[in-house]
Design a protein around this motif. Structure first.
Motif, PDB file in Angstrom:
ATOM      1  N   ALA A   1      15.109  11.446  11.869  1.00 24.28           N
ATOM      2  CA  ALA A   1      13.625  11.421  12.090  1.00 24.28           C
ATOM      3  C   ALA A   1      13.549   9.926  12.801  1.00 24.28           C
ATOM      4  CB  ALA A   1      12.989  11.310  10.663  1.00 24.28           C
ATOM      5  N   GLY A   2      14.530   9.089  12.661  1.00 19.85           N
ATOM      6  CA  GLY A   2      14.417   7.711  13.650  1.00 19.85           C
ATOM      7  C   GLY A   2      13.383   6.840  12.846  1.00 19.85           C
ATOM      8  N   TYR A   3      13.292   5.709  13.580  1.00 20.51           N
ATOM      9  CA  TYR A   3      12.557   4.358  13.013  1.00 20.51           C
ATOM     10  C   TYR A   3      11.504   4.283  14.130  1.00 20.51           C
ATOM     11  CZ  TYR A   3      16.203   3.910   9.468  1.00 20.51           C
ATOM     12  OH  TYR A   3      17.094   4.323   8.454  1.00 20.51           O
ATOM     13  N   CYS A   4      10.090   4.184  13.799  1.00 19.93           N
ATOM     14  CA  CYS A   4       8.947   4.138  14.470  1.00 19.93           C
ATOM     15  C   CYS A   4       8.591   2.824  15.383  1.00 19.93           C
ATOM     16  CB  CYS A   4       7.560   4.766  13.817  1.00 19.93           C
ATOM     17  SG  CYS A   4       6.267   4.453  14.927  1.00 19.93           S
ATOM     18  N   VAL A   5       8.944   2.738  16.442  1.00 20.61           N
ATOM     19  CA  VAL A   5       8.582   1.607  17.396  1.00 20.61           C
ATOM     20  C   VAL A   5       7.217   1.368  17.411  1.00 20.61           C
ATOM     21  CG1 VAL A   5       8.812   0.434  19.612  1.00 20.61           C
ATOM     22  CG2 VAL A   5      10.943   1.629  18.643  1.00 20.61           C
ATOM     23  N   PHE A   6       6.669   0.270  17.069  1.00 24.64           N
ATOM     24  CA  PHE A   6       5.036   0.113  16.943  1.00 24.64           C
ATOM     25  C   PHE A   6       4.584  -1.203  17.750  1.00 24.64           C
ATOM     26  CE2 PHE A   6       6.573  -2.241  13.346  1.00 24.64           C
ATOM     27  CZ  PHE A   6       5.549  -3.220  13.495  1.00 24.64           C
ATOM     28  N   ALA A   7       5.556  -2.034  18.187  1.00 27.13           N
ATOM     29  CA  ALA A   7       5.181  -3.210  18.985  1.00 27.13           C
ATOM     30  C   ALA A   7       6.248  -3.669  19.842  1.00 27.13           C
ATOM     31  CB  ALA A   7       4.591  -4.314  17.945  1.00 27.13           C
ATOM     32  N   GLN A   8       6.087  -4.624  20.646  1.00 23.27           N
ATOM     33  CA  GLN A   8       6.971  -5.486  21.286  1.00 23.27           C
ATOM     34  C   GLN A   8       6.704  -6.875  21.416  1.00 23.27           C
ATOM     35  OE1 GLN A   8       9.240  -3.881  24.030  1.00 23.27           O
ATOM     36  NE2 GLN A   8       9.562  -5.850  24.371  1.00 23.27           N
ATOM     37  N   VAL A   9       7.693  -7.635  21.576  1.00 21.39           N
ATOM     38  CA  VAL A   9       7.916  -9.143  21.668  1.00 21.39           C
ATOM     39  C   VAL A   9       7.192  -9.299  23.150  1.00 21.39           C
ATOM     40  CG1 VAL A   9       8.820 -11.207  21.603  1.00 21.39           C
ATOM     41  CG2 VAL A   9       9.283  -9.506  19.779  1.00 21.39           C
ATOM     42  N   THR A  10       6.188 -10.104  23.386  1.00 20.70           N
ATOM     43  CA  THR A  10       5.829 -10.380  24.691  1.00 20.70           C
ATOM     44  C   THR A  10       5.962 -11.733  24.816  1.00 20.70           C
ATOM     45  OG1 THR A  10       3.507 -10.916  23.872  1.00 20.70           O
ATOM     46  CG2 THR A  10       3.983  -8.497  24.887  1.00 20.70           C
ATOM     47  N   LYS A  11       6.097 -12.806  24.135  1.00 18.57           N
ATOM     48  CA  LYS A  11       6.470 -13.923  23.973  1.00 18.57           C
ATOM     49  C   LYS A  11       7.247 -14.399  22.852  1.00 18.57           C
ATOM     50  CE  LYS A  11       2.524 -15.852  26.599  1.00 18.57           C
ATOM     51  NZ  LYS A  11       1.014 -16.541  26.266  1.00 18.57           N
ATOM     52  N   GLY A  12       8.279 -15.284  23.063  1.00 20.65           N
ATOM     53  CA  GLY A  12       8.964 -15.823  21.860  1.00 20.65           C
ATOM     54  C   GLY A  12      10.464 -15.095  21.710  1.00 20.65           C
ATOM     55  N   MET A  13      10.859 -14.563  22.724  1.00 21.31           N
ATOM     56  CA  MET A  13      12.347 -13.867  22.163  1.00 21.31           C
ATOM     57  C   MET A  13      13.233 -15.089  22.007  1.00 21.31           C
ATOM     58  SD  MET A  13      12.573 -10.674  22.087  1.00 21.31           S
ATOM     59  CE  MET A  13      14.348 -10.414  22.221  1.00 21.31           C
ATOM     60  N   ASP A  14      13.118 -16.247  22.753  1.00 26.10           N
ATOM     61  CA  ASP A  14      13.739 -17.336  22.173  1.00 26.10           C
ATOM     62  C   ASP A  14      14.002 -17.719  20.822  1.00 26.10           C
ATOM     63  OD1 ASP A  14      11.205 -18.084  22.539  1.00 26.10           O
ATOM     64  OD2 ASP A  14      11.772 -20.503  22.640  1.00 26.10           O
ATOM     65  N   VAL A  15      12.663 -17.378  19.957  1.00 20.24           N
ATOM     66  CA  VAL A  15      12.943 -17.552  18.654  1.00 20.24           C
ATOM     67  C   VAL A  15      13.325 -16.469  18.025  1.00 20.24           C
ATOM     68  CG1 VAL A  15      10.937 -17.640  16.583  1.00 20.24           C
ATOM     69  CG2 VAL A  15      10.554 -18.695  18.772  1.00 20.24           C
ATOM     70  N   VAL A  16      13.059 -15.172  18.570  1.00 19.51           N
ATOM     71  CA  VAL A  16      13.927 -13.896  17.914  1.00 19.51           C
ATOM     72  C   VAL A  16      15.460 -14.451  18.209  1.00 19.51           C
ATOM     73  CG1 VAL A  16      14.377 -11.350  18.388  1.00 19.51           C
ATOM     74  CG2 VAL A  16      12.031 -12.417  18.456  1.00 19.51           C
ATOM     75  N   ASP A  17      16.016 -14.681  19.234  1.00 19.85           N
ATOM     76  CA  ASP A  17      17.388 -15.000  19.503  1.00 19.85           C
ATOM     77  C   ASP A  17      17.878 -16.275  18.551  1.00 19.85           C
ATOM     78  OD1 ASP A  17      17.559 -13.103  21.378  1.00 19.85           O
ATOM     79  OD2 ASP A  17      17.113 -14.418  23.049  1.00 19.85           O
TER      80      ASP A  17
ATOM     81  N   LYS B   1       0.919  -1.248   0.098  1.00 20.75           N
ATOM     82  CA  LYS B   1       0.135  -0.246   0.171  1.00 20.75           C
ATOM     83  C   LYS B   1       0.762   1.179   0.031  1.00 20.75           C
ATOM     84  CE  LYS B   1      -1.930  -0.783   3.738  1.00 20.75           C
ATOM     85  NZ  LYS B   1      -2.689  -0.682   5.017  1.00 20.75           N
ATOM     86  N   ASP B   2       0.368   2.393   0.058  1.00 17.79           N
ATOM     87  CA  ASP B   2       1.039   3.766   0.104  1.00 17.79           C
ATOM     88  C   ASP B   2       1.683   3.745   1.458  1.00 17.79           C
ATOM     89  OD1 ASP B   2       0.167   4.357  -2.464  1.00 17.79           O
ATOM     90  OD2 ASP B   2      -1.599   5.519  -1.766  1.00 17.79           O
ATOM     91  N   PRO B   3       2.926   4.692   1.278  1.00 15.27           N
ATOM     92  CA  PRO B   3       3.671   4.947   2.774  1.00 15.27           C
ATOM     93  C   PRO B   3       2.829   5.608   3.669  1.00 15.27           C
ATOM     94  CG  PRO B   3       4.829   5.357   0.819  1.00 15.27           C
ATOM     95  CD  PRO B   3       3.433   5.197   0.082  1.00 15.27           C
ATOM     96  N   ILE B   4       3.266   5.467   4.736  1.00 12.69           N
ATOM     97  CA  ILE B   4       2.711   6.115   6.019  1.00 12.69           C
ATOM     98  C   ILE B   4       3.525   7.024   6.644  1.00 12.69           C
ATOM     99  CG2 ILE B   4       1.152   4.326   6.541  1.00 12.69           C
ATOM    100  CD1 ILE B   4       3.017   3.529   8.762  1.00 12.69           C
ATOM    101  N   VAL B   5       3.172   8.040   7.456  1.00 13.45           N
ATOM    102  CA  VAL B   5       3.691   9.005   8.025  1.00 13.45           C
ATOM    103  C   VAL B   5       4.434   8.534   9.160  1.00 13.45           C
ATOM    104  CG1 VAL B   5       1.859   9.625   9.670  1.00 13.45           C
ATOM    105  CG2 VAL B   5       3.662  11.201   9.280  1.00 13.45           C
ATOM    106  N   ASN B   6       5.788   8.861   9.418  1.00 14.82           N
ATOM    107  CA  ASN B   6       6.744   8.443  10.509  1.00 14.82           C
ATOM    108  C   ASN B   6       6.301   8.729  11.904  1.00 14.82           C
ATOM    109  OD1 ASN B   6       8.949   7.653  12.258  1.00 14.82           O
ATOM    110  ND2 ASN B   6      10.429   8.380  10.942  1.00 14.82           N
ATOM    111  N   GLU B   7       5.908   8.005  12.814  1.00 14.58           N
ATOM    112  CA  GLU B   7       5.433   8.312  14.010  1.00 14.58           C
ATOM    113  C   GLU B   7       6.537   8.248  15.065  1.00 14.58           C
ATOM    114  OE1 GLU B   7       0.971   8.024  14.840  1.00 14.58           O
ATOM    115  OE2 GLU B   7       1.844   5.773  13.978  1.00 14.58           O
ATOM    116  N   ALA B   8       7.665   8.019  14.496  1.00 15.85           N
ATOM    117  CA  ALA B   8       8.957   7.624  15.466  1.00 15.85           C
ATOM    118  C   ALA B   8       8.996   8.648  16.742  1.00 15.85           C
ATOM    119  CB  ALA B   8      10.137   7.747  14.612  1.00 15.85           C
ATOM    120  N   ALA B   9       8.635  10.086  16.717  1.00 18.95           N
ATOM    121  CA  ALA B   9       8.546  10.974  17.587  1.00 18.95           C
ATOM    122  C   ALA B   9       7.619  10.712  19.041  1.00 18.95           C
ATOM    123  CB  ALA B   9       8.453  12.258  17.467  1.00 18.95           C
TER     124      ALA B   9
END
Length: 173
Positions: free
Chosen positions: A128-144, A76-84
């Motif tokens: 401008a940074g990179y917008c954080v929009f979520a957090q891992v709550t389970k599965g950091m072992d998979v991320v690692d 889809k079309d790009p979105i506004v950066n909400e990094a702030a």
């Protein structure tokens, strides 16, 4: 769905990957445009069958835009950066990937393997940074486990896992 006190509860998403499951809390409350964009892609089944196409140990795993064979999906079309508005790029957070233009994020995201505060909002333009929009709550072992996969080059791309890490399905919980 309303949470205690009447405010809205943040959305929850499960990424079922070829390495295991990762559960996320999406920050509808902090980054509403970015959260809605990600959730729209999830609802549409866009992420199903995509790969994590860039893995840099100690830094990030990036996905959400390519299928096996490094074929890029139409977005889809790009979105506004909400990094702030978002929290810091710390271990286990998800941020939107983008081009050098701050308001260019579409579907691609990355998971921070470590604290990457250099990616945080510092001001307009180059900061401008990179917008954080979520957090891992389970599965950091998979991320690692992602961080440990062997990578190589698939020109013009670098840091590509030698064996695909596939998002089998992304589901809203």
């Amino acid at each position: 769905m309303p949470a205690k006190g009447g405010e809205m509860a943040n959305s929850k998403v499960k990424l079922i990957t070829s390495l295991g499951e990762i559960e996320l809390e999406v920050f509808d409350d902090r980054t509403p445009v970015t959260a809605a964009n990600f959730l729209d892609y999830v609802r549409a089944g866009f992420y199903d069958g995509t790969i994590f196409h860039r893995v840099i140990p100690g830094f990030v795993a990036q996905g959400g835009g390519f299928v096996p064979g490094m074929e890029q999906k139409r977005t889809k079309d790009p979105i506004v950066n909400e990094a702030a508005k978002g929290p810091s790029n710390t271990r286990g957070t998800l941020s939107m990937a983008r081009t050098p233009h701050p308001d260019s994020a579409t579907s691609q995201f990355f998971i921070n393997f470590s604290d990457n505060t250099s990616l945080d909002y510092r001001g307009p333009g180059p900061g401008a940074g990179y917008c954080v929009f979520a957090q891992v709550t389970k599965g950091m072992d998979v991320v690692d486990a992602m961080a440990a996969v062997p990578t190589g080059r698939r020109p013009p791309h670098a840091d590509v896992p030698k064996e695909d890490i596939v998002v089998i399905a992304a589901k809203i919980l």
